[in-house]
Design a protein around this motif. Structure first.
Motif, short mmCIF file in Angstrom:
data_model
loop_
_atom_site.label_atom_id
_atom_site.label_comp_id
_atom_site.label_asym_id
_atom_site.label_seq_id
_atom_site.Cartn_x
_atom_site.Cartn_y
_atom_site.Cartn_z
N ASP A 155 16.57 1.00 -4.38
CA ASP A 155 17.22 -0.12 -5.05
C ASP A 155 17.62 0.24 -6.48
O ASP A 155 18.69 -0.18 -6.96
CB ASP A 155 16.30 -1.34 -5.07
CG ASP A 155 16.28 -2.07 -3.73
OD1 ASP A 155 16.99 -1.65 -2.80
OD2 ASP A 155 15.54 -3.07 -3.62
N PHE A 201 19.89 -4.13 -0.19
CA PHE A 201 18.76 -4.02 -1.11
C PHE A 201 17.48 -4.30 -0.33
O PHE A 201 17.45 -5.13 0.58
CB PHE A 201 18.91 -5.01 -2.27
CG PHE A 201 20.02 -4.66 -3.22
CD1 PHE A 201 19.92 -3.54 -4.03
CD2 PHE A 201 21.15 -5.45 -3.31
CE1 PHE A 201 20.95 -3.20 -4.91
CE2 PHE A 201 22.18 -5.13 -4.18
CZ PHE A 201 22.08 -4.00 -4.99
N CYS A 206 15.39 -7.31 -6.04
CA CYS A 206 16.82 -6.94 -6.07
C CYS A 206 17.65 -7.80 -5.14
O CYS A 206 18.81 -8.10 -5.44
CB CYS A 206 16.98 -5.46 -5.75
SG CYS A 206 16.47 -4.38 -7.12
#
Length: 230
Positions: A155, A201, A206
């Motif tokens: 991420d 993600f 995130c």
């Protein structure tokens, strides 16, 4: 003072000594890992200073520093111990060093080799080095992380897909691929759209923070494709 009182005092004293010992051990271990991360940062900065070429338009030291910063940001949302942080942050520093020593293809494996050579000389245990290596390799596209550390670094490495930096970084990646791999940019937007659409993600942090931004960037690329002259 009878026998039981004396026994209780001895037990309490032993507990205090044990807890104090554990505290100082943790402090010492944290300090050691902090010093080692400082060494990693210095070495990676040295590698970029010595080997960076102008065709690395996107994969420069600034990109690595940003990935490290975002790795730290994402990691702060999890209760990681000192060893996990050392593994994760070392991987973030080393993850693109292989770009300095060869073509884009296979750079993750070259990054692992550079990391192994450096940390082996520092006396880091093989199992820790292996864990760092797996984190680095997890950044290969397509992503397939196997644990939370690998999810965090994946991420962090693609954080820009979900914010306004994307328009700048996409152009940089395009120029780099043209210079390094003789990429035909006539269909770049379509390739970018496919990449964005396939990307995901992994961490809740995130997903919450960047998913809408990524969707906005998908719409922007779609508009570029629609408005491109035939």
């Amino acid at each position: 003072m009878n026998y039981y009182q004396l026994l209780l005092i001895c037990v309490l004293a032993g507990s205090v000594i044990l807890l104090t010992g554990k505290y100082f051990f943790k402090r010492r271990r944290k300090n050691i890992f902090s010093m080692l991360i400082g060494d990693v940062q210095s070495y990676v900065s040295y590698l970029f200073g010595e080997h960076w070429q102008t065709d690395l338009v996107y994969h420069d030291l600034e990109h690595t520093r940003l990935v490290v910063k975002r790795t730290q940001e994402i990691a702060s949302n999890f209760r990681l111990d000192d060893l996990q942080e050392f593994i994760l942050f070392s991987a973030a520093w080393f993850h693109d060093t292989g770009q300095l020593t060869g073509p884009p293809a296979g750079h993750e494996h070259r990054s692992v080799r550079l990391m192994e050579e450096f940390l082996s000389d520092k006396g880091i245990a093989p199992d820790i080095i292996s864990a760092i290596g797996r984190c680095i390799l997890s950044t290969s596209i397509p992503h397939s992380p196997k644990n939370i550390l690998e999810e965090i670094i994946c991420d962090a490495d693609t954080y820009n897909l979900g914010n306004e930096e994307f328009l700048i970084t996409d152009a940089k990646v395009a120029r780099e691929m043209q210079k390094r791999a003789d990429e035909d940019l006539s269909n770049w937007d379509k390739k970018t759209l496919a990449f964005l659409s396939a990307h995901r993600f992994f961490t809740p942090y995130c997903n919450s923070l960047l998913s809408q931004g990524k969707q906005n960037n998908i719409l922007l690329v779609n508009e570029r494709i629609k408005n491109k002259p035939n």
